[in-house]
Design an enzyme around this catalytic site. Structure first.
Site, PDB file in Angstrom:
ATOM      1  N   ASP A   1      -4.761   3.834  -2.636  1.00  0.00           N
ATOM      2  CA  ASP A   1      -3.521   4.322  -2.027  1.00  0.00           C
ATOM      3  C   ASP A   1      -3.063   5.582  -2.755  1.00  0.00           C
ATOM      4  O   ASP A   1      -3.780   6.130  -3.589  1.00  0.00           O
ATOM      5  CB  ASP A   1      -2.449   3.235  -2.031  1.00  0.00           C
ATOM      6  CG  ASP A   1      -2.177   2.690  -3.432  1.00  0.00           C
ATOM      7  OD1 ASP A   1      -2.631   3.325  -4.419  1.00  0.00           O
ATOM      8  OD2 ASP A   1      -1.511   1.651  -3.551  1.00  0.00           O
TER       9      ASP A   1
ATOM     10  N   HIS B   1     -12.440   1.039   0.676  1.00  0.00           N
ATOM     11  CA  HIS B   1     -11.009   0.998   0.996  1.00  0.00           C
ATOM     12  C   HIS B   1     -10.300   2.068   0.170  1.00  0.00           C
ATOM     13  O   HIS B   1      -9.774   1.816  -0.920  1.00  0.00           O
ATOM     14  CB  HIS B   1     -10.446  -0.395   0.680  1.00  0.00           C
ATOM     15  CG  HIS B   1      -9.006  -0.560   1.059  1.00  0.00           C
ATOM     16  ND1 HIS B   1      -8.603  -1.119   2.243  1.00  0.00           N
ATOM     17  CD2 HIS B   1      -7.864  -0.237   0.393  1.00  0.00           C
ATOM     18  CE1 HIS B   1      -7.284  -1.147   2.304  1.00  0.00           C
ATOM     19  NE2 HIS B   1      -6.810  -0.607   1.185  1.00  0.00           N
TER      20      HIS B   1
ATOM     21  N   GLU C   1     -11.932  -2.083  -2.449  1.00  0.00           N
ATOM     22  CA  GLU C   1     -11.043  -1.076  -3.035  1.00  0.00           C
ATOM     23  C   GLU C   1     -11.423  -0.808  -4.487  1.00  0.00           C
ATOM     24  O   GLU C   1     -11.523  -1.729  -5.297  1.00  0.00           O
ATOM     25  CB  GLU C   1      -9.581  -1.519  -2.966  1.00  0.00           C
ATOM     26  CG  GLU C   1      -8.624  -0.435  -3.447  1.00  0.00           C
ATOM     27  CD  GLU C   1      -7.172  -0.763  -3.182  1.00  0.00           C
ATOM     28  OE1 GLU C   1      -6.354   0.173  -3.093  1.00  0.00           O
ATOM     29  OE2 GLU C   1      -6.837  -1.964  -3.051  1.00  0.00           O
TER      30      GLU C   1
END
Length: 467
Positions: A77, A384, A444
């Protein structure tokens, strides 16, 4: 039997024996260091090697009238969480301090660059102590509601801070550890910068006190300064903070195991009796990796991976592997072996366990998948990771909006940008792995998985034949 028949028989038998191809630990080390360039926030340097990335988040900190540009995005993110960033910096520094002798000059230099990218930023987060400490930039929920590359971010870049007295003492302890460890790493190459880091680490530590993170900070300040003030702090707070009961925990959110191993070094080298209880607990942790010993044990998957249920499985594997390998080094240098009741283990017994973890990560696992992106032929292609999954700003300059990116997220297409060296979350307890970007737990990557592995890969780069 005729000689020609004998030769043919031997040749056929050799064909039937499986070929074990040794891993290229030098390649793994190089790529594990390169990965951090894909996580950079801020204005990228001319020497940037991960060329699909661009400048991002150039106004971070403006809402609080301060400069918080730089640092790392810790995962897939675009939020900057200072807690795991500080742990990442500490582990990169520890890798440099204890395992630099196994690195090439080039890898060593690039690892120092990665450390400095973090510590330059961490210095900003504590620049207003003792009155204020900055804890995070970006809002998690709005960020997670969008799938957009960092170069396009239009989500809130709110900077968060906690104010005095004693703001965020747990984070202060973590940052103190990072700055103190980095001060050791830079002592030879950048002595002035090293002194700055140590001075700021001391100031940050004395901000206040909070359990394992400040024990971690005290342990690193003891190693960096040799001051008995930190020895006394460690001895006086060991039982209060629960070191004796949480020794199988180590990661960005729990430091007990790391504290024990770090302090054990001084007992091995200088026989500081006041610190012996820390070494005794570190020894319990090492004994726990062998199923035949008494007491608590670490768990393994059927395929042989050290397993502890956390958000990203390989986070625990990487962190514990680093501690085990480090402790084995301390044993070797002091010509000792590990004592587990009536059982004795040579340091290489610990190293073999770590090598099994490393080889598992690099592909010797039931799924036959390398969990390091860009290593080998079979590795996750749908990582991810926002920046990796969306076409590079260098290729498509038009911004991808918040919701537009979700079409890419749900597609079956491989990521267009290879996040070389990223070690992803990894397999489940039964060794299965779902390699889709929609499955964040498995695919991720995080900086705090890679950071401990830098030291581990470095060791096996020079010692590949431990079996």
């Amino acid at each position: 039997m005729k000689p020609s028949i004998l030769i043919l028989t031997v040749f056929v038998l050799l064909l039937l024996v499986p070929t074990v191809i040794p891993h290229n630990y030098s390649d793994a080390l190089h790529k594990s260091i390169l990965f951090f360039e894909g996580q950079r926030s801020g204005r990228l340097p001319r020497q940037q090697r991960m060329l699909w990335r661009g400048d991002s988040a150039l106004k971070d900190g403006e809402n609080l009238n301060t400069d918080l540009v730089g640092g790392y995005y810790d995962a897939g993110d675009n939020v900057k969480f200072h807690f795991p960033m500080a742990f990442t910096a500490t582990m990169l520094a520890w890798s440099s301090i204890d395992f630099s002798c196994y690195m090439s000059d080039n890898d060593f230099r690039h690892n120092l660059v990665n450390i400095k990218w973090a510590t330059d930023y961490l210095l900003k987060t504590v620049s207003q102590l003792p009155h204020r400490i900055f804890v995070q930039v970006g809002e998690a929920q709005p960020d997670h509601n969008c799938w957009e590359r960092p170069e396009d971010m239009d989500t809130p870049r709110t900077a968060f801070a906690l104010d005095a007295p004693g703001p965020a003492s747990d984070l202060a302890g973590e940052i103190a550890a990072a700055l103190a460890a980095a001060s050791i790493a830079f002592k030879q190459s950048r002595p002035t910068y090293s002194k700055l880091l140590l001075s700021k680490a001391i100031q940050t530590f004395h901000n206040n006190g909070y359990k394992d993170e400040l024990l971690w900070g005290a342990a690193w300040l003891r190693r960096a300064t040799g001051s008995d003030n930190y020895l006394e702090y460690l001895v006086n707070n060991r039982e209060t903070f629960g070191v004796d009961y949480n020794y199988l925990d180590f990661g960005w959110d729990s430091k007990f195991g790391g504290v024990d191993v770090l302090i054990a070094k001084e007992v091995f080298e200088k026989n500081v009796s006041a610190l012996t209880p820390f070494k005794d607990i570190a020894e319990k942790m090492m004994c726990a990796v062998f199923p035949e010993t008494a007491g608590l044990h670490m768990s393994y998957t059927p395929g042989g991976l050290l397993y502890k249920p956390v958000g990203s499985q390989l986070q625990s594997t990487a962190a514990m592997s680093f501690l085990i390998l480090t402790y084995a080094d301390y044993l070797s240098k002091s010509s000792q072996q590990l004592s587990c009741g009536n059982l004795k283990f040579q340091p290489d017994s610990l190293r073999r366990i770590v090598k099994r973890q490393v080889d598992y990560i690099l592909g010797d696992n039931p799924m036959h998948v390398s969990y390091m992106v860009g290593y080998g032929d079979q590795y996750p292609r749908q990582v991810h990771h926002r920046g990796s999954s969306i076409p590079s700003v260098k290729v498509q300059s038009t911004a991808f909006g918040c919701t537009q990116g979700w079409n890419i997220f749900h597609s079956d297409n491989p990521n267009p940008n290879i996040l070389v060296g990223a070690v992803v979350g990894g397999p489940n307890v039964d060794d299965t792995f779902i390699g889709k970007r929609t499955n964040a737990t498995d695919t991720e990557p995080t900086t705090y998985i890679n950071a401990p592995l830098v030291g581990v890969f470095a060791y096996f780069n020079s010692n590949p034949n431990i079996t």
